[in-house]
Design a protein around this motif. Structure first.
Motif, PDB file in Angstrom:
ATOM      1  N   TYR A 145      46.021  -9.676   9.496  1.00  0.00           N
ATOM      2  CA  TYR A 145      45.351 -11.192   9.362  1.00  0.00           C
ATOM      3  C   TYR A 145      45.742 -11.998  10.387  1.00  0.00           C
ATOM      4  N   LEU A 146      47.135 -11.892  10.546  1.00  0.00           N
ATOM      5  CA  LEU A 146      48.190 -12.941  12.021  1.00  0.00           C
ATOM      6  C   LEU A 146      47.101 -13.195  12.854  1.00  0.00           C
ATOM      7  N   GLU A 147      46.560 -11.921  13.783  1.00  0.00           N
ATOM      8  CA  GLU A 147      45.881 -12.364  15.331  1.00  0.00           C
ATOM      9  C   GLU A 147      44.464 -12.773  15.266  1.00  0.00           C
TER      10      GLU A 147
ATOM     11  N   ILE B 131      54.507  -9.411  18.784  1.00  0.00           N
ATOM     12  CA  ILE B 131      55.187  -8.835  19.318  1.00  0.00           C
ATOM     13  C   ILE B 131      55.629  -7.161  19.609  1.00  0.00           C
ATOM     14  N   ALA B 132      56.194  -8.269  18.352  1.00  0.00           N
ATOM     15  CA  ALA B 132      56.520  -6.013  17.987  1.00  0.00           C
ATOM     16  C   ALA B 132      56.561  -5.703  16.305  1.00  0.00           C
TER      17      ALA B 132
ATOM     18  N   ILE C 136      62.558  -5.714  11.097  1.00  0.00           N
ATOM     19  CA  ILE C 136      61.546  -6.750  10.792  1.00  0.00           C
ATOM     20  C   ILE C 136      60.260  -6.551  10.579  1.00  0.00           C
ATOM     21  N   ASP C 137      59.055  -5.855  10.120  1.00  0.00           N
ATOM     22  CA  ASP C 137      58.543  -5.228   9.592  1.00  0.00           C
ATOM     23  C   ASP C 137      57.363  -5.611  11.177  1.00  0.00           C
ATOM     24  N   ILE C 138      57.435  -7.034  11.073  1.00  0.00           N
ATOM     25  CA  ILE C 138      56.450  -7.625  12.238  1.00  0.00           C
ATOM     26  C   ILE C 138      56.816  -9.030  12.836  1.00  0.00           C
TER      27      ILE C 138
ATOM     28  N   GLU D  62      53.705 -14.485  17.314  1.00  0.00           N
ATOM     29  CA  GLU D  62      54.466 -15.441  17.689  1.00  0.00           C
ATOM     30  C   GLU D  62      52.907 -16.232  17.623  1.00  0.00           C
ATOM     31  N   ASN D  63      52.862 -17.784  17.952  1.00  0.00           N
ATOM     32  CA  ASN D  63      51.640 -18.243  18.351  1.00  0.00           C
ATOM     33  C   ASN D  63      52.060 -19.437  19.350  1.00  0.00           C
ATOM     34  N   SER D  64      51.652 -20.555  19.952  1.00  0.00           N
ATOM     35  CA  SER D  64      51.402 -21.271  20.821  1.00  0.00           C
ATOM     36  C   SER D  64      52.734 -22.495  20.166  1.00  0.00           C
TER      37      SER D  64
END
Length: 130
Positions: free
Chosen positions: A18-20, A27-28, A38-40, A43-45
């Motif tokens: 979903y995030l992609e 990142i991790a 922390i699960d995910i 980052e974005n711009s």
């Protein structure tokens, strides 16, 4: 592996996809310290985002995001601070929650995703969503 862990991994995978699709770079995953996990981290711009993913089969137990109480938020914030000490960043920081709900027991790939951006902040773990 327990059913809960399998369901959690499934939800995290759906959340990453979903995030992609929203333009984030993952990142991790499962960044862990003595303080918490922390699960995910994505980052974005514009921002670096720490994401807590909650997955449920059905809504009979309430919204998945209800499980991210102030104590959980505090652990996430402390863990994020450790991450940022190790990986300095000049972007805006956000704390998001993604709910993944399996909506069809026959087809477990049928999910509903709710993304709460800036669900809480680091100035005391104040919940910002309803």
């Amino acid at each position: 592996m327990t059913e809960k862990r399998i369901r959690g991994d499934f939800g995290e995978e759906k959340a990453c996809l979903y995030l992609e699709n929203k333009g984030y770079n993952i990142i991790a995953r499962n960044f862990s310290t003595k303080t918490g996990e922390i699960d995910i981290i994505a980052e974005n711009s514009e921002r670096l985002t720490f994401v807590e993913v909650k997955t449920r089969k059905l809504l009979g137990m309430g919204r998945p995001s209800d499980a991210v109480n102030k104590a959980k938020q505090s652990r996430i914030i402390k863990t994020a601070q450790i991450y940022l000490l190790r990986n300095p960043c000049e972007k805006f920081i956000g704390f998001d929650i993604i709910e993944v709900t399996v909506t069809d027991s026959i087809n477990p790939d049928t999910v509903e995703i709710n993304h709460f951006e800036d669900a809480f902040d680091a100035s005391g773990g104040r919940v910002l969503f309803v």
